[in-house]
Scaffold this active site. Structure first.
Site, PDB file in Angstrom:
ATOM      1  N   ASP A 123      30.902  40.884  35.253  1.00 50.36           N
ATOM      2  CA  ASP A 123      32.214  40.490  33.976  1.00 50.36           C
ATOM      3  C   ASP A 123      31.583  41.042  32.584  1.00 50.36           C
ATOM      4  O   ASP A 123      32.650  40.963  31.606  1.00 50.36           O
ATOM      5  CB  ASP A 123      32.099  38.837  33.894  1.00 50.36           C
ATOM      6  CG  ASP A 123      32.458  38.397  35.308  1.00 50.36           C
ATOM      7  OD1 ASP A 123      33.554  38.853  35.788  1.00 50.36           O
ATOM      8  OD2 ASP A 123      32.039  37.399  35.671  1.00 50.36           O
ATOM      9  N   ASP A 139      37.684  33.975  36.650  1.00 48.52           N
ATOM     10  CA  ASP A 139      37.232  34.378  37.911  1.00 48.52           C
ATOM     11  C   ASP A 139      37.649  33.305  38.775  1.00 48.52           C
ATOM     12  O   ASP A 139      37.552  32.070  38.448  1.00 48.52           O
ATOM     13  CB  ASP A 139      35.599  34.813  37.843  1.00 48.52           C
ATOM     14  CG  ASP A 139      35.173  35.323  39.115  1.00 48.52           C
ATOM     15  OD1 ASP A 139      35.825  35.553  39.988  1.00 48.52           O
ATOM     16  OD2 ASP A 139      33.891  35.521  39.051  1.00 48.52           O
ATOM     17  N   ASP A 150      31.064  34.860  34.719  1.00 50.20           N
ATOM     18  CA  ASP A 150      29.835  34.213  34.967  1.00 50.20           C
ATOM     19  C   ASP A 150      28.588  35.161  34.979  1.00 50.20           C
ATOM     20  O   ASP A 150      27.466  34.797  35.392  1.00 50.20           O
ATOM     21  CB  ASP A 150      29.811  33.037  35.850  1.00 50.20           C
ATOM     22  CG  ASP A 150      30.140  33.689  37.102  1.00 50.20           C
ATOM     23  OD1 ASP A 150      30.709  34.816  37.413  1.00 50.20           O
ATOM     24  OD2 ASP A 150      30.058  32.766  38.245  1.00 50.20           O
TER      25      ASP A 150
END
Length: 767
Positions: free
Chosen positions: A512, A275, A508
């Site tokens: 996700d 990410d 995080d």
């Protein structure tokens, strides 16, 4: 008290898994048989097994202690209100009727009922469905679900085993089956060994007693030696020590390893999905500039923004940055709000004056292209939010009405200092990097370019991709993915799997979770949400993804070193199996005794493999463990088997006598098998460096020196006949040298033809 699932094995589990193994059981049975015939000198192998088991237990206990120490830093906390006081406690200390204070990113740690506030909840960990569910006052919350947006106060109604998540823990966690190639390969070896060792042992024992009419002592000793040789006793120890050593090393870099075999999985990874926020960037967002759309819209924007921030329940990193920059006010009174979600990418608040203030992604709020000076900020890697107002009704599930745009806000998130170096490392190691983000693809691409991500300018806007699109083609052709939904993240990981890739995923946030569970190796950052940290196999407590290169190196070290060492262990396993069947067919006693096999276990297998297992080895893993180990060991084992068959022919024609304790024939064959094992060590250590050269030479020196010392004790000092081996005479030495030359020639021919590294031999396909 609320029971927390432990991420480490208990001390009892560690003791059980190291002691109660099939290998140990088979060795114990052999030891009992030897003890029954009072073959005490041949029982030394039990001390070696006990030492190996003790080392394995000690290493795992040390790793367990370090993991638990680090897990305290990563353990999820709960903000609660109890007796009128607000406090933060461990989730294990939650009690009935506590008031949970929940907000975006929290994992709901106990069943509860909302008393005040509104939140959106993701129950994918429980149901597998990723759609956000709106929860209002009076609604029930299930433990194990996660808060996507909003804030609320909720009263705890269940704790511990009464929680919904506890009742369906297996389904909720969706724990993957063990995918460790090392362990699964060793299980194959164990299954095969366990299948043949007992019936083969019975047949050899009966044959010795009935057909050769040996006494019970010699029948048991001869049979035990053959069975002991089949057991690669030190390999399980080597695997556990290697992985435990990796965990200990990584713990010093503040990497929490929650799954022992994730190191092994990461060693095979060839695609790393990152990410943008918190990985390439520092994750410390800050407002840089306000850009009004009209010269008179700035003051209106500030008034609405101040009132919005005063009353909003949004509290992710973006809104925290807005709070730090703008002054709050209470000019407008809210009557309804729609919290931000990663799917909608906007947040809205309706005020009493009839206007609704909306802030979010530009492509969601603006039907036309943004002005060039705003696009320039996006192309520079800055995040852009657009704010506007409307008097029309705004609904969560509908398209936004036409807005009067007030201003754009630029938000920056600095690139991590070591991001470029990390990208260069992964590029050099053949690991492709994919940036998968929910942000604007232009912004993500610009930041990826600043971090030197290969193919950074090759991006795709996933908001324009249909659900039935070919994700397998997209995942191969693009390096940067913007505006990715949680479901699309999972689909991209699945597509990479379909293309034959091994995928590591970092994340995080709640968005996700689906992708983290789908990946071969899941990695969470310490600053991420509780839910992400609990699902992930690895947690980077410092949120510094550059340490992934250390994780990758540790995984490759374990795989590469154990695979090379296994080539030495399997030499004895293979020739023992071949010799046992040969002896059974030819009615010949097994040529060695247990104490002789034990010396090889200790000096030729255990000693060099143990020290070599700690050597750095970050070479890319390109082979499978079991086929590669057999490819390395088979030429040596077959070379000795051929020499043994030649010995049998020479014995039949009367050139050599029968092998047995304290015979010249036993000395020849024992020195030969030791030498062939040393050849395997030398092959394991190539190409030489100082350590590997030392291990190669010292293994040979220690083996021949040990034989010399034991023979000297037998005939001079203590008269202890431990090795039961005769001192070779001149003729035996010449025959031994001839066999060594022959075995070396055969090993080289086999290694360079049938068992050459490439192309792969079809003989190994079954493994």
């Amino acid at each position: 008290m609320n029971r927390q699932e432990k991420i480490t094995k208990t001390t009892g589990q560690i003791l059980k898994e190291n002691i109660c193994t099939l290998f140990n059981l088979l060795n114990l049975i052999i030891a009992i048989a030897l003890a029954c015939v009072q073959a005490w000198s041949n029982l030394f192998f039990i001390a070696i097994i006990a030492l190996n088991t003790g080392i394995g237990i000690a290493q795992e206990l040390k790793a367990k202690k370090l993991i638990e120490k680090l897990s305290l830093l990563s353990a999820p906390k709960a903000d609660i209100e109890r007796s009128g006081k607000i406090m933060q406690i461990d989730i294990t200390d939650i009690e009935l009727n506590d008031i949970l204070l929940l907000e975006s990113g929290n994992q709901i740690c106990a069943d509860a009922v909302i008393q005040e506030g509104t939140i959106e909840v993701n129950e994918s960990l429980l149901t597998g469905e990723s759609d956000a569910i709106l929860k209002k006052s009076g609604d029930s919350l299930l433990s194990g679900s996660s808060v996507i947006s909003g804030k609320c106060r909720a009263c705890v109604i269940h704790v511990g085993d009464d929680n919904y998540a506890s009742k369906i823990a297996k389904e909720a966690k969706k724990t993957k089956a063990l995918s460790s190639e090392l362990v699964l390969s060793m299980r194959k070896v164990t299954k095969l060994t366990g299948f043949i060792i007992i019936p083969l042992g019975i047949l050899l024992l009966v044959q010795a007693l009935v057909l050769r009419e040996n006494d019970l002592y010699h029948a048991v000793v001869s049979t035990s030696a053959g069975l002991l040789g089949m057991l690669p006793k030190g390999l399980y120890l080597l695997i556990s020590i290697g992985l435990a050593a990796g965990i200990i090393t990584l713990s010093k870099k503040n990497v929490l390893v929650q799954d022992l075999y994730s190191l092994e999985n990461l060693a095979h990874v060839d695609v790393l999905c990152l990410d943008k926020t918190g990985t390439l960037t520092e994750g410390k967002m800050q407002v840089e500039e306000i850009i009004p759309f009209h010269h008179d819209s700035a003051s209106t924007f500030l008034e609405y923004m101040g009132s919005f921030l005063t009353h909003t329940s949004d509290n992710n990193a973006t809104f925290q940055a807005l709070n730090q920059y703008f002054d709050c006010n209470d000019k407008f009174k809210p009557i309804a709000q729609i919290p931000f979600s990663s799917d909608r990418k906007w947040s809205a608040m309706q005020f009493e004056n009839g206007n609704t203030f909306i802030i979010g992604a530009p492509e969601k709020l603006s039907a036309s292209a943004l002005p060039e000076h705003i696009q320039a900020h996006m192309q520079a890697g800055k995040r852009i939010l657009v704010a506007g107002i409307t008097s029309e009704i705004v609904e969560k599930g509908s398209l936004l009405p036409k807005l009067t745009l007030l201003a754009a806000v630029t938000i920056v998130d600095p690139i991590r200092k070591n991001a470029s170096a990390a990208m260069a490392y992964f590029r050099g190691e053949g690991v492709a990097v994919k940036i998968i983000s929910g942000d604007n693809p232009v912004t993500v691409s610009a930041i990826a370019a600043q971090a030197d991500v290969p193919g950074a300018k090759n991006y795709v806007d996933m908001s324009k991709i249909e659900n039935d699109a070919d994700f397998t083609e997209l995942s191969e052709n693009y390096s940067v993915f913007g505006r990715v939904t949680p479901v699309q993240k999972k689909q991209l990981v699945e597509a990479l799997h379909q293309n034959g890739h091994k995928v590591a995923m970092t994340g995080d946030g709640v968005n996700d979770l689906l992708a983290l569970k789908e990946a071969d190796c899941s990695i969470a950052v310490g600053q991420g949400s509780d839910a992400a940290r609990q699902v992930a196999q690895l947690v980077l407590l410092d949120s510094d993804f550059s340490v992934l290169k250390d994780v990758l190196m540790q995984g490759r070290r374990v795989i590469n070193n154990i695979t090379k060492s296994a080539g030495v262990f399997f030499i004895k396993t293979l020739y023992s199996v071949l010799l046992c069947f040969t002896c059974l067919i030819t009615n010949t006693p097994f040529p060695f005794i247990p104490i002789q096999i034990t010396l090889i276990d200790l000096l030729i297998e255990g000693y060099p493999a143990f020290f070599a297992s700690f050597e750095p080895n970050s070479k890319k893993v390109t082979t499978k463990f079991l086929p590669e180990a057999i490819r390395r060991s088979a030429p040596n084992a077959l070379a000795f088997t051929l020499c043994f068959l030649i010995y049998l022919v020479l014995h039949i024609i009367g050139v050599l006598g029968a092998t047995g304790e304290n015979t010249q024939e036993n000395a020849i064959l024992y020195l030969l098998i030791g030498t062939i094992g040393i050849m395997g060590v030398w092959k394991m250590c190539m190409p030489f460096n100082k350590l590997r050269a030392f291990l190669s030479v010292s293994t040979a020196v220690f083996f021949y020196m040990a034989i010399g010392v034991l023979l000297y004790l037998k005939n001079h000092l203590l008269h202890l006949d431990l090795l039961h081996m005769a001192i070779p005479n001149f003729t035996s030495v010449l025959i031994f040298i001839g066999f060594v030359l022959l075995s070396f020639l055969v090993e080289r021919i086999l290694a360079c033809t049938i068992f050459r590294k490439a192309p792969k031999s079809k003989l190994l396909d079954v493994f």
